[in-house]
Design a protein around this motif. Structure first.
Motif, PDB file in Angstrom:
ATOM      1  N   LYS A  30     100.063  26.314  56.548  1.00 18.41           N
ATOM      2  CA  LYS A  30     100.217  24.805  56.417  1.00 18.41           C
ATOM      3  C   LYS A  30     100.790  24.207  55.518  1.00 18.41           C
ATOM      4  N   TYR A  31     100.873  25.123  54.155  1.00 23.53           N
ATOM      5  CA  TYR A  31     101.141  24.404  53.091  1.00 23.53           C
ATOM      6  C   TYR A  31     102.694  24.835  52.947  1.00 23.53           C
ATOM      7  N   LEU A  32     103.215  25.790  53.573  1.00 21.76           N
ATOM      8  CA  LEU A  32     104.549  26.238  53.303  1.00 21.76           C
ATOM      9  C   LEU A  32     104.852  26.391  51.902  1.00 21.76           C
ATOM     10  N   TRP A  33     105.857  25.974  51.420  1.00 21.46           N
ATOM     11  CA  TRP A  33     106.434  25.943  49.970  1.00 21.46           C
ATOM     12  C   TRP A  33     105.794  24.805  49.342  1.00 21.46           C
ATOM     13  N   LEU A  34     105.226  23.776  49.860  1.00 16.13           N
ATOM     14  CA  LEU A  34     104.789  22.564  49.225  1.00 16.13           C
ATOM     15  C   LEU A  34     103.454  22.555  48.202  1.00 16.13           C
ATOM     16  N   LYS A  35     102.847  23.720  48.603  1.00 16.22           N
ATOM     17  CA  LYS A  35     101.479  23.887  47.789  1.00 16.22           C
ATOM     18  C   LYS A  35     101.106  25.330  47.777  1.00 16.22           C
ATOM     19  N   LYS A  36     100.952  26.191  46.727  1.00 19.80           N
ATOM     20  CA  LYS A  36     100.746  27.260  46.339  1.00 19.80           C
ATOM     21  C   LYS A  36      99.294  27.412  46.718  1.00 19.80           C
ATOM     22  N   VAL A  37      98.755  28.699  47.797  1.00 14.22           N
ATOM     23  CA  VAL A  37      97.539  28.999  47.939  1.00 14.22           C
ATOM     24  C   VAL A  37      96.793  29.668  46.725  1.00 14.22           C
ATOM     25  N   ASN A  38      95.579  29.372  46.333  1.00 13.84           N
ATOM     26  CA  ASN A  38      95.158  30.251  45.246  1.00 13.84           C
ATOM     27  C   ASN A  38      93.922  31.086  45.697  1.00 13.84           C
ATOM     28  N   TYR A  39      94.481  32.497  45.787  1.00 14.22           N
ATOM     29  CA  TYR A  39      93.784  33.378  46.621  1.00 14.22           C
ATOM     30  C   TYR A  39      92.335  33.805  45.536  1.00 14.22           C
ATOM     31  N   LYS A  40      92.259  33.183  44.652  1.00 13.41           N
ATOM     32  CA  LYS A  40      90.837  33.404  44.112  1.00 13.41           C
ATOM     33  C   LYS A  40      89.850  32.294  44.139  1.00 13.41           C
ATOM     34  N   GLU A  41      90.105  31.235  44.902  1.00 18.61           N
ATOM     35  CA  GLU A  41      89.057  30.311  45.185  1.00 18.61           C
ATOM     36  C   GLU A  41      88.629  30.454  46.887  1.00 18.61           C
ATOM     37  N   VAL A  42      87.425  30.134  47.141  1.00 14.68           N
ATOM     38  CA  VAL A  42      86.895  30.029  48.327  1.00 14.68           C
ATOM     39  C   VAL A  42      87.718  28.683  49.190  1.00 14.68           C
ATOM     40  N   ILE A  43      87.893  29.387  50.303  1.00 14.19           N
ATOM     41  CA  ILE A  43      88.576  28.246  51.249  1.00 14.19           C
ATOM     42  C   ILE A  43      87.646  27.810  52.322  1.00 14.19           C
ATOM     43  N   LYS A  44      87.164  26.654  52.438  1.00 10.48           N
ATOM     44  CA  LYS A  44      86.253  26.355  53.388  1.00 10.48           C
ATOM     45  C   LYS A  44      86.649  26.198  54.925  1.00 10.48           C
ATOM     46  N   SER A  45      85.834  26.550  55.911  1.00  8.51           N
ATOM     47  CA  SER A  45      86.256  26.729  57.249  1.00  8.51           C
ATOM     48  C   SER A  45      85.813  25.383  57.964  1.00  8.51           C
ATOM     49  N   HIS A  46      86.090  24.895  58.739  1.00  6.55           N
ATOM     50  CA  HIS A  46      85.643  23.642  59.665  1.00  6.55           C
ATOM     51  C   HIS A  46      84.843  24.133  60.749  1.00  6.55           C
ATOM     52  N   GLU A  47      84.872  25.440  60.976  1.00  7.01           N
ATOM     53  CA  GLU A  47      84.022  25.879  61.935  1.00  7.01           C
ATOM     54  C   GLU A  47      82.702  26.686  61.666  1.00  7.01           C
ATOM     55  N   PRO A  48      81.755  26.615  62.301  1.00  3.98           N
ATOM     56  CA  PRO A  48      80.332  27.030  61.697  1.00  3.98           C
ATOM     57  C   PRO A  48      80.540  28.630  61.279  1.00  3.98           C
ATOM     58  N   ILE A  49      79.752  28.809  60.432  1.00  3.07           N
ATOM     59  CA  ILE A  49      79.850  30.315  59.899  1.00  3.07           C
ATOM     60  C   ILE A  49      79.528  31.314  61.040  1.00  3.07           C
ATOM     61  N   GLU A  50      78.403  30.926  62.028  1.00  5.34           N
ATOM     62  CA  GLU A  50      78.334  31.900  62.997  1.00  5.34           C
ATOM     63  C   GLU A  50      79.414  32.422  63.846  1.00  5.34           C
ATOM     64  N   LYS A  51      80.668  31.317  63.894  1.00  4.68           N
ATOM     65  CA  LYS A  51      82.054  31.655  64.704  1.00  4.68           C
ATOM     66  C   LYS A  51      82.778  32.648  63.857  1.00  4.68           C
ATOM     67  N   ALA A  52      82.523  32.949  62.586  1.00  2.00           N
ATOM     68  CA  ALA A  52      83.584  33.678  61.852  1.00  2.00           C
ATOM     69  C   ALA A  52      83.945  35.091  62.567  1.00  2.00           C
ATOM     70  N   ASN A  53      85.013  35.441  62.239  1.00  2.00           N
ATOM     71  CA  ASN A  53      85.557  36.816  62.722  1.00  2.00           C
ATOM     72  C   ASN A  53      84.804  38.066  62.233  1.00  2.00           C
ATOM     73  N   GLU A  54      84.522  37.604  60.593  1.00  2.00           N
ATOM     74  CA  GLU A  54      83.812  38.482  59.749  1.00  2.00           C
ATOM     75  C   GLU A  54      82.994  37.503  58.819  1.00  2.00           C
ATOM     76  N   PHE A  55      81.967  38.162  58.245  1.00  2.00           N
ATOM     77  CA  PHE A  55      81.084  37.488  57.445  1.00  2.00           C
ATOM     78  C   PHE A  55      81.166  38.270  56.119  1.00  2.00           C
ATOM     79  N   LEU A  56      81.272  37.527  55.084  1.00  2.00           N
ATOM     80  CA  LEU A  56      81.355  37.877  53.500  1.00  2.00           C
ATOM     81  C   LEU A  56      79.952  37.667  52.926  1.00  2.00           C
TER      82      LEU A  56
END
Length: 235
Positions: A202-228
């Motif tokens: 989504k961000y391409l080179w415009l914004k760096k993804v912080n791999y140490k921060e939680v990214i929120k999903s717009h889908e319900p947790i029950e639909k996640a491919n895997e649970f953490l």
């Protein structure tokens, strides 16, 4: 030979073959592992045990946190390759159902994408509980059985990896399993790596993804491919 031992040998052989043929191609990149350590609030001098550590990717990432790294895996190929890269790490071939450590040894325990592949999940969880100390925190990444890919491709079409003992359960079932084993659930998140990849596109080179921060999903947790799951011992 008992069926359980036979299954265990089959799983071991599958992982040996996988690590021999695919090596690091089988694993996620190291940046995907930092989120587990962040959610555990890893600190210097804590003892970390990574169960099913494979080639040591999570333990490698943990060095940024100055923890004391321990790892076990049933694959002697994986451990041999990991020792070549990290000779100072505490690594050994072992079964999660019979951990070779004393009670109350570890501050942090991780098992990423492997718990559902174990022959006896209850025994493995008992061992993980045993070797954790009173204040220990746990991080488990486990597969969801209610995704379309699991229900259609893996189950209906019979594409489950039987040799690697591939399995899955839904959110309610995993939660019940952990509570029955004596754990309290601190938090549950959707698997972060797919969200990280999506954010990167989504961000391409415009914004760096912080791999140490939680990214929120717009889908319900029950639909996640895997649970953490982030857990602690029940008080």
């Amino acid at each position: 030979m008992s069926k359980q031992l036979d299954n265990q040998e089959q799983i071991t052989q599958w992982f040996n073959n996988t690590y021999t043929k695919r090596g690091f191609w089988y694993l996620r990149p190291i940046k995907a592992y930092y989120i587990y350590l962040e959610l555990l609030e890893a600190k210097a001098d804590q003892k970390l045990l990574d169960i099913a550590c494979g080639l040591g990717r999570l333990l490698e990432a943990s060095q940024d946190y100055k923890v004391e790294p321990y790892g076990i895996d049933i694959s002697d190929v994986a451990i041999s390759k990991a020792k070549e890269r990290f000779p100072d790490f505490n690594l050994q071939v072992a079964n999660a159902e019979r951990l070779p450590f004393d009670d109350n040894t570890f501050d942090l325990i991780t098992c990423i994408g492997s718990l559902e592949r174990m022959v006896n999940t209850d025994d493995a969880l008992k061992e993980m509980y045993r070797v954790g100390n009173k204040q220990s925190k746990y991080c488990f990444l486990v597969r969801n059985s209610e995704t379309t890919s699991w229900q259609f491709f893996k189950t209906f079409l019979g594409m489950k990896n039987e040799k690697g003992h591939q399995d899955a359960k839904n959110l309610k079932e995993w939660t019940s399993i952990f509570k029955t084993a004596g754990f309290d659930v601190i938090d549950v998140y959707p698997d972060q790596y797919p969200l990280m990849k999506k954010a990167r596109r989504k961000y391409l080179w415009l914004k760096k993804v912080n791999y140490k921060e939680v990214i929120k999903s717009h889908e319900p947790i029950e639909k996640a491919n895997e649970f953490l799951f982030i857990l602690k011992k029940h008080d």
